[in-house]
Design a protein around this motif. Structure first.
Motif, PDB file in Angstrom:
ATOM      1  N   MET A  30      -6.164 -10.656  -6.000  1.00 15.06           N
ATOM      2  CA  MET A  30      -4.819 -10.655  -6.576  1.00 15.06           C
ATOM      3  C   MET A  30      -4.865 -10.713  -8.094  1.00 15.06           C
ATOM      4  O   MET A  30      -4.157  -9.979  -8.781  1.00 15.06           O
ATOM      5  N   ILE A  31      -5.714 -11.588  -8.626  1.00 16.13           N
ATOM      6  CA  ILE A  31      -5.818 -11.736 -10.075  1.00 16.13           C
ATOM      7  C   ILE A  31      -6.324 -10.443 -10.712  1.00 16.13           C
ATOM      8  O   ILE A  31      -5.818  -9.994 -11.749  1.00 16.13           O
ATOM      9  N   SER A  32      -7.312  -9.815 -10.093  1.00 16.59           N
ATOM     10  CA  SER A  32      -7.874  -8.575 -10.638  1.00 16.59           C
ATOM     11  C   SER A  32      -6.845  -7.455 -10.641  1.00 16.59           C
ATOM     12  O   SER A  32      -6.710  -6.713 -11.618  1.00 16.59           O
ATOM     13  N   VAL A  33      -6.105  -7.321  -9.536  1.00 13.08           N
ATOM     14  CA  VAL A  33      -5.093  -6.268  -9.443  1.00 13.08           C
ATOM     15  C   VAL A  33      -4.006  -6.481 -10.488  1.00 13.08           C
ATOM     16  O   VAL A  33      -3.593  -5.540 -11.185  1.00 13.08           O
ATOM     17  N   VAL A  34      -3.527  -7.711 -10.624  1.00 12.84           N
ATOM     18  CA  VAL A  34      -2.479  -8.004 -11.595  1.00 12.84           C
ATOM     19  C   VAL A  34      -2.988  -7.790 -13.022  1.00 12.84           C
ATOM     20  O   VAL A  34      -2.298  -7.220 -13.876  1.00 12.84           O
ATOM     21  N   ALA A  35      -4.213  -8.238 -13.286  1.00 12.72           N
ATOM     22  CA  ALA A  35      -4.768  -8.103 -14.632  1.00 12.72           C
ATOM     23  C   ALA A  35      -4.913  -6.643 -15.026  1.00 12.72           C
ATOM     24  O   ALA A  35      -4.596  -6.252 -16.164  1.00 12.72           O
ATOM     25  N   ILE A  57       0.825   6.251  -3.316  1.00 13.52           N
ATOM     26  CA  ILE A  57       0.500   5.283  -2.260  1.00 13.52           C
ATOM     27  C   ILE A  57      -0.960   5.446  -1.832  1.00 13.52           C
ATOM     28  O   ILE A  57      -1.675   4.456  -1.627  1.00 13.52           O
ATOM     29  N   GLY A  58      -1.429   6.691  -1.720  1.00 11.14           N
ATOM     30  CA  GLY A  58      -2.839   6.907  -1.385  1.00 11.14           C
ATOM     31  C   GLY A  58      -3.776   6.390  -2.460  1.00 11.14           C
ATOM     32  O   GLY A  58      -4.811   5.783  -2.161  1.00 11.14           O
ATOM     33  N   VAL A  59      -3.406   6.594  -3.729  1.00 12.48           N
ATOM     34  CA  VAL A  59      -4.224   6.099  -4.841  1.00 12.48           C
ATOM     35  C   VAL A  59      -4.231   4.573  -4.866  1.00 12.48           C
ATOM     36  O   VAL A  59      -5.282   3.938  -5.051  1.00 12.48           O
ATOM     37  N   CYS A  60      -3.066   3.972  -4.682  1.00 11.85           N
ATOM     38  CA  CYS A  60      -2.973   2.503  -4.697  1.00 11.85           C
ATOM     39  C   CYS A  60      -3.779   1.886  -3.556  1.00 11.85           C
ATOM     40  O   CYS A  60      -4.413   0.846  -3.740  1.00 11.85           O
ATOM     41  N   LEU A  61      -3.750   2.508  -2.389  1.00 11.80           N
ATOM     42  CA  LEU A  61      -4.538   1.982  -1.276  1.00 11.80           C
ATOM     43  C   LEU A  61      -6.025   1.990  -1.611  1.00 11.80           C
ATOM     44  O   LEU A  61      -6.731   1.006  -1.364  1.00 11.80           O
ATOM     45  N   ALA A  62      -6.512   3.104  -2.180  1.00 11.88           N
ATOM     46  CA  ALA A  62      -7.922   3.177  -2.572  1.00 11.88           C
ATOM     47  C   ALA A  62      -8.248   2.147  -3.650  1.00 11.88           C
ATOM     48  O   ALA A  62      -9.302   1.497  -3.618  1.00 11.88           O
ATOM     49  N   PHE A  63      -7.341   1.986  -4.603  1.00  9.82           N
ATOM     50  CA  PHE A  63      -7.534   1.029  -5.701  1.00  9.82           C
ATOM     51  C   PHE A  63      -7.605  -0.402  -5.173  1.00  9.82           C
ATOM     52  O   PHE A  63      -8.508  -1.174  -5.518  1.00  9.82           O
ATOM     53  N   PHE A  64      -6.669  -0.776  -4.307  1.00 11.07           N
ATOM     54  CA  PHE A  64      -6.654  -2.129  -3.757  1.00 11.07           C
ATOM     55  C   PHE A  64      -7.852  -2.370  -2.845  1.00 11.07           C
ATOM     56  O   PHE A  64      -8.406  -3.473  -2.813  1.00 11.07           O
ATOM     57  N   MET A  65      -8.251  -1.334  -2.097  1.00 10.54           N
ATOM     58  CA  MET A  65      -9.432  -1.475  -1.237  1.00 10.54           C
ATOM     59  C   MET A  65     -10.679  -1.747  -2.071  1.00 10.54           C
ATOM     60  O   MET A  65     -11.525  -2.559  -1.684  1.00 10.54           O
ATOM     61  N   LEU A 102       7.786  -0.354  -2.111  1.00  5.76           N
ATOM     62  CA  LEU A 102       7.468  -0.861  -0.772  1.00  5.76           C
ATOM     63  C   LEU A 102       6.057  -0.462  -0.368  1.00  5.76           C
ATOM     64  O   LEU A 102       5.303  -1.274   0.192  1.00  5.76           O
ATOM     65  N   GLY A 103       5.688   0.784  -0.646  1.00  3.63           N
ATOM     66  CA  GLY A 103       4.341   1.248  -0.305  1.00  3.63           C
ATOM     67  C   GLY A 103       3.261   0.476  -1.041  1.00  3.63           C
ATOM     68  O   GLY A 103       2.224   0.138  -0.461  1.00  3.63           O
ATOM     69  N   ILE A 104       3.490   0.172  -2.317  1.00  3.20           N
ATOM     70  CA  ILE A 104       2.509  -0.595  -3.093  1.00  3.20           C
ATOM     71  C   ILE A 104       2.363  -2.002  -2.522  1.00  3.20           C
ATOM     72  O   ILE A 104       1.243  -2.521  -2.380  1.00  3.20           O
ATOM     73  N   ALA A 105       3.490  -2.632  -2.183  1.00  2.89           N
ATOM     74  CA  ALA A 105       3.432  -3.973  -1.589  1.00  2.89           C
ATOM     75  C   ALA A 105       2.690  -3.950  -0.260  1.00  2.89           C
ATOM     76  O   ALA A 105       1.850  -4.828   0.021  1.00  2.89           O
ATOM     77  N   LEU A 106       2.959  -2.941   0.567  1.00  8.85           N
ATOM     78  CA  LEU A 106       2.283  -2.846   1.857  1.00  8.85           C
ATOM     79  C   LEU A 106       0.806  -2.512   1.696  1.00  8.85           C
ATOM     80  O   LEU A 106      -0.012  -2.890   2.531  1.00  8.85           O
ATOM     81  N   CYS A 107       0.445  -1.789   0.635  1.00 10.34           N
ATOM     82  CA  CYS A 107      -0.967  -1.518   0.352  1.00 10.34           C
ATOM     83  C   CYS A 107      -1.737  -2.827   0.192  1.00 10.34           C
ATOM     84  O   CYS A 107      -2.826  -3.005   0.757  1.00 10.34           O
ATOM     85  N   PHE A 108      -1.163  -3.740  -0.587  1.00  8.93           N
ATOM     86  CA  PHE A 108      -1.843  -5.015  -0.814  1.00  8.93           C
ATOM     87  C   PHE A 108      -1.918  -5.834   0.469  1.00  8.93           C
ATOM     88  O   PHE A 108      -2.960  -6.408   0.799  1.00  8.93           O
ATOM     89  N   LEU A 119       0.638   3.865   6.333  1.00 10.05           N
ATOM     90  CA  LEU A 119       1.550   3.905   5.187  1.00 10.05           C
ATOM     91  C   LEU A 119       2.327   5.216   5.090  1.00 10.05           C
ATOM     92  O   LEU A 119       3.504   5.217   4.707  1.00 10.05           O
ATOM     93  N   TRP A 120       1.669   6.327   5.419  1.00  4.38           N
ATOM     94  CA  TRP A 120       2.296   7.635   5.239  1.00  4.38           C
ATOM     95  C   TRP A 120       3.192   8.046   6.393  1.00  4.38           C
ATOM     96  O   TRP A 120       4.265   8.617   6.168  1.00  4.38           O
ATOM     97  N   LEU A 121       2.752   7.806   7.617  1.00  7.27           N
ATOM     98  CA  LEU A 121       3.473   8.338   8.782  1.00  7.27           C
ATOM     99  C   LEU A 121       4.930   7.879   8.838  1.00  7.27           C
ATOM    100  O   LEU A 121       5.832   8.720   8.987  1.00  7.27           O
ATOM    101  N   PRO A 122       5.232   6.571   8.720  1.00  4.33           N
ATOM    102  CA  PRO A 122       6.650   6.170   8.746  1.00  4.33           C
ATOM    103  C   PRO A 122       7.459   6.776   7.602  1.00  4.33           C
ATOM    104  O   PRO A 122       8.621   7.158   7.798  1.00  4.33           O
ATOM    105  N   LEU A 123       6.845   6.889   6.416  1.00  2.87           N
ATOM    106  CA  LEU A 123       7.549   7.466   5.269  1.00  2.87           C
ATOM    107  C   LEU A 123       7.911   8.920   5.530  1.00  2.87           C
ATOM    108  O   LEU A 123       9.061   9.343   5.327  1.00  2.87           O
ATOM    109  N   ILE A 124       6.956   9.707   5.994  1.00  2.00           N
ATOM    110  CA  ILE A 124       7.198  11.130   6.226  1.00  2.00           C
ATOM    111  C   ILE A 124       8.241  11.332   7.321  1.00  2.00           C
ATOM    112  O   ILE A 124       9.173  12.138   7.182  1.00  2.00           O
ATOM    113  N   VAL A 125       8.105  10.597   8.425  1.00  3.18           N
ATOM    114  CA  VAL A 125       9.055  10.740   9.538  1.00  3.18           C
ATOM    115  C   VAL A 125      10.462  10.349   9.097  1.00  3.18           C
ATOM    116  O   VAL A 125      11.448  11.052   9.393  1.00  3.18           O
TER     117      VAL A 125
END
Length: 217
Positions: free
Chosen positions: A203-208, A182-190, A90-96, A137-143
Motif C-alpha cells: 500500500m505504501i509503495s503504491v501510494v508513494a 485497468i489492465g495496466v493498473c492490475l499489472a502495476f499492483f501485481m 472502481l476498477g483501480i480500487a478493485l485492482c488493489f 475486472l474486464w468482463l463485467p465492465l464490457i457486458v
C-alpha cells in the motif's frame, strides 16, 4: 524442438489450471464488480433518461431548442462520461483488492512455503493469475457497457443525429481508455504485491509512486 514444444504445453496447462482456479476463488469479486457496474451503467442510464424525458415534456423552452431524441442523447452523453470516470476509479480500487486477495499468501510464511511447493512454475502461475484478474475486472465492465448501449437505444437516444459522432469521438475512446488503464493498473499492483514483503508495504509503495512522486515532478 520436442523439448521446447513439450515445455510450452506443460506451461500452458499449468497456466490454464491456475487461471481456472483463480476464477473460482475470485468469483466473489467478480459478482461484486458485476453488481456495481450494473448499477453504474444500465440501471443509472435508465433512471437518468427517464428523468430527462419527464423534464423535456414539462419544459416548453427545451422543446423549442431540441427534439426529444437530441435531448436524451445529450443527457446520456453527460451521464456516460461521468460513468466512465467512475468505472475507472472502481476498477483501480478493485485492482488493489484483487491483488491483495490473490497474492496475500506471499506475505505469510506458512502459506508461501505451501504455494512454492506446488508443481507449478512461477511464470505460468503469474500469467494465469493476471489473465484471470483481467477477466474478473474486464468482463463485467464490457457486458454492462453493452447493456448500457442497449438501454439507451431502447429509450430512443440512438435516433438523434449527433449520436454517431458522440459514440465514435467520445464514448468509445473513454471506455477503451478504461480497459487499457485497468489492465495496466492490475499489472502495476501485481508487481508491488509480489515484490513487497507485506500488504502494508504494498500500500505504501503504491501510494508513494502514484501520489507523491508526481507531486515532485
Amino acid at each position: 524442438m520436442t523439448s521446447t514444444t513439450s515445455s510450452f504445453k506443460t506451461g500452458f496447462a499449468e497456466g490454464k489450471g491456475i487461471f481456472l482456479w483463480t476464477l473460482r476463488r475470485g468469483r466473489g469479486i467478480l459478482i461484486l464488480n458485476a453488481a456495481l457496474q450494473f448499477l453504474l451503467f444500465p440501471f443509472l442510464t435508465f433512471l437518468v433518461l427517464q428523468g430527462a424525458r419527464g423534464e423535456y415534456q414539462s419544459n416548453t423552452y427545451q422543446q423549442e431548442l431540441y427534439t426529444l431524441e437530441e435531448y436524451l442523447c445529450s443527457s446520456f452523453s453527460s451521464k456516460a462520461q461521468a460513468a466512465a470516470y467512475a468505472a475507472l476509479l472502481l476498477g483501480i480500487a478493485l485492482c488493489f483488492i484483487l491483488c491483495a486477495f490473490l497474492f496475500g499468501y506471499l506475505h505469510q510464511k506458512r502459506s508461501v512455503d505451501l504455494m512454492h511447493a506446488m508443481p507449478v512454475r512461477r511464470v505460468p502461475m503469474l500469467l494465469g493469475k493476471y489473465f484471470a484478474g483481467l477477466v474478473i475486472l474486464w468482463l463485467p465492465l464490457i457486458v454492462c457497457v453493452l447493456l448500457d448501449f442497449l438501454t439507451a437505444a431502447l429509450m430512443g437516444t440512438t435516433s438523434a443525429p449527433n449520436f454517431p459522432g458522440f459514440l465514435t469521438q467520445t464514448l468509445l475512446p473513454f471506455f477503451a481508455w478504461d480497459i487499457v488503464m485497468i489492465g495496466v493498473c492490475l499489472a502495476f499492483f501485481m508487481f508491488f504485491a509480489v515484490c513487497c514483503g507485506t500488504l502494508l508495504d504494498t500500500m505504501i509503495s503504491v501510494v508513494a509512486i502514484n501520489v507523491f512522486y508526481p507531486m515532485l515532478l
